[in-house]
Structures are given as structure tokens and as C-alpha cells.
Design a protein around this motif. Structure first.
Motif, PDB file in Angstrom:
ATOM      1  N   ASP A  90     -12.254   5.132 -11.003  1.00  0.00           N
ATOM      2  CA  ASP A  90     -11.018   4.360 -10.883  1.00  0.00           C
ATOM      3  C   ASP A  90     -11.174   3.507  -9.637  1.00  0.00           C
ATOM      4  OD1 ASP A  90      -9.897   5.688 -13.049  1.00  0.00           O
ATOM      5  OD2 ASP A  90      -8.641   7.005 -11.824  1.00  0.00           O
ATOM      6  N   MET A  91     -10.829   2.224  -9.738  1.00  0.00           N
ATOM      7  CA  MET A  91     -10.865   1.315  -8.589  1.00  0.00           C
ATOM      8  C   MET A  91      -9.426   0.932  -8.262  1.00  0.00           C
ATOM      9  SD  MET A  91     -13.925  -1.240  -9.680  1.00  0.00           S
ATOM     10  CE  MET A  91     -15.519  -0.633 -10.161  1.00  0.00           C
ATOM     11  N   ILE A  92      -9.074   1.070  -6.977  1.00  0.00           N
ATOM     12  CA  ILE A  92      -7.700   0.833  -6.540  1.00  0.00           C
ATOM     13  C   ILE A  92      -7.740  -0.195  -5.419  1.00  0.00           C
ATOM     14  CG2 ILE A  92      -5.632   1.917  -5.574  1.00  0.00           C
ATOM     15  CD1 ILE A  92      -6.985   4.621  -6.727  1.00  0.00           C
ATOM     16  N   TRP A  93      -7.208  -1.388  -5.685  1.00  0.00           N
ATOM     17  CA  TRP A  93      -7.167  -2.450  -4.682  1.00  0.00           C
ATOM     18  C   TRP A  93      -5.878  -2.325  -3.883  1.00  0.00           C
ATOM     19  CZ3 TRP A  93      -9.641  -2.998  -9.309  1.00  0.00           C
ATOM     20  CH2 TRP A  93     -10.907  -3.590  -9.298  1.00  0.00           C
ATOM     21  N   ILE A  94      -5.990  -2.485  -2.557  1.00  0.00           N
ATOM     22  CA  ILE A  94      -4.885  -2.205  -1.630  1.00  0.00           C
ATOM     23  C   ILE A  94      -4.748  -3.372  -0.658  1.00  0.00           C
ATOM     24  CG2 ILE A  94      -4.068  -0.550   0.102  1.00  0.00           C
ATOM     25  CD1 ILE A  94      -6.264   1.401  -1.236  1.00  0.00           C
ATOM     26  N   ASP A  95      -3.521  -3.788  -0.383  1.00  0.00           N
ATOM     27  CA  ASP A  95      -3.320  -4.931   0.525  1.00  0.00           C
ATOM     28  C   ASP A  95      -3.227  -4.478   1.981  1.00  0.00           C
ATOM     29  OD1 ASP A  95      -0.690  -4.020   0.992  1.00  0.00           O
ATOM     30  OD2 ASP A  95       0.247  -5.634  -0.153  1.00  0.00           O
ATOM     31  N   ARG A  96      -3.000  -5.440   2.876  1.00  0.00           N
ATOM     32  CA  ARG A  96      -2.962  -5.149   4.317  1.00  0.00           C
ATOM     33  C   ARG A  96      -1.839  -4.194   4.704  1.00  0.00           C
ATOM     34  NH1 ARG A  96      -3.914  -8.984   7.491  1.00  0.00           N
ATOM     35  NH2 ARG A  96      -4.605 -10.485   5.977  1.00  0.00           N
TER      36      ARG A  96
END
Length: 157
Positions: A90-96
Motif C-alpha cells: 500500500d502506498m500512502i501519499w502525505i502532505d506537509r
């Protein structure tokens, strides 16, 4: 000279097995990501180009409750691929602000020479990779805020 060229060719095409790094010494906790429900992931930190290129390549498993947290210099759209990755993720993109901006579930290993790239369509500053199924099992959704623990000294290159 011909023998050397053949030896180099064979050694470059051989499949590598790169073991995960050794666990933290007992009693010394490492970096973690905590999900909104309290589930904790012990993470390996990836903060430079060489480690980003390597990622989880050649690993044949991830221990439960572990993953890899990628740090980037700029918040932008960061694409990932599964070249030489042997396990689904699973790939989870996260912001600042440490909010989830995109999730790609159950990304399969790539077993062909040209692998697809997975992009979120939105900017991110971090990407968390965990074993396939973890995001759904833990109920992660876009907009959820994650906590990073013991990552304040990470130097991004």
C-alpha cells in the motif's frame, strides 16, 4: 578481457537479496507513524536520492507493523514504481501537514522489464509504504492526519 565482460554481465543480471536493516537496539525506539486509530508502524526513514531509488526493492517480506517512510525536499507529485519489489504494497501519499492526500492499495510487484509508475495526482511531501492490505485494515482515508514520532532529526537531501 572477454571473461571479465561476461563475469560483469552475469553479476549485474543476478537477482539481489537485500536484507532489511537490523532492528533498533532493545529499549531504543525508532521512528514511527501513528494512524488515527492508534495503530503504530515502525518505519525505516528514506531521506536521500540513493535510498529513495532503492526503496523496498529485493525484500521478500515486511514484518507486521513495519514500513518505509520517504521524505522529500519539495512538496510535489511524487511517482513510485514497483521495479524489483517482490511484495505487494500500500502506498500512502502525505502532505506537509501530515494529512493523507492519496492512497494506492494493493500495488502488485512488477515482474516485467517496464513497470508502471503510480502517481497521486496531487502534491505530497512524504510517502509511506506498508504491506498490502494495511491501509484498508486500519481504515485509512484521504484527509486522515498521521503522527510522526522520532522523525524531527531527519535530514532530507
Amino acid at each position: 578481457m572477454k571473461f571479465l565482460a561476461i563475469l560483469l554481465l552475469v553479476s549485474c543480471t543476478r537477482t539481489q537479496t537485500i536484507p532489511p536493516p537490523p532492528p533498533q537496539p532493545e529499549g531504543v525506539p525508532g521512528p514511527q507513524v501513528i494512524f488515527p486509530n492508534g495503530f503504530t508502524v515502525d518505519v525505516e526513514i528514506v531521506a536521500d536520492d540513493e535510498l529513495r531509488a532503492q526503496g523496498l526493492m529485493y525484500r521478500d517480506h515486511l514484518r507486521p507493523g513495519t514500513g518505509m517512510l520517504f521524505f522529500f525536499l519539495e512538496e510535489e507529485e511524487h511517482g513510485f514504481w514497483m521495479k524489483n519489489t517482490l511484495i505487494p504494497l500500500d502506498m500512502i501519499w502525505i502532505d506537509r501537514n501530515r494529512k493523507i492526500v492519496h492512497i494506492k492499495n494493493d500495488v502488485p510487484p512488477c515482474r516485467v522489464p517496464i513497470c508502471p509508475s503510480y502517481t497521486p495526482g496531487v502534491p505530497s511531501l512524504y510517502v509511506l509504504e506498508v504491506a498490502a492490505g494495511v491501509a484498508k485494515q486500519q481504515g485509512l482515508e484521504v484527509g486522515d492526519e498521521l503522527q510522526f514520532v522520532r522523525t524531527e532529526n531527519v535530514r532530507v537531501q
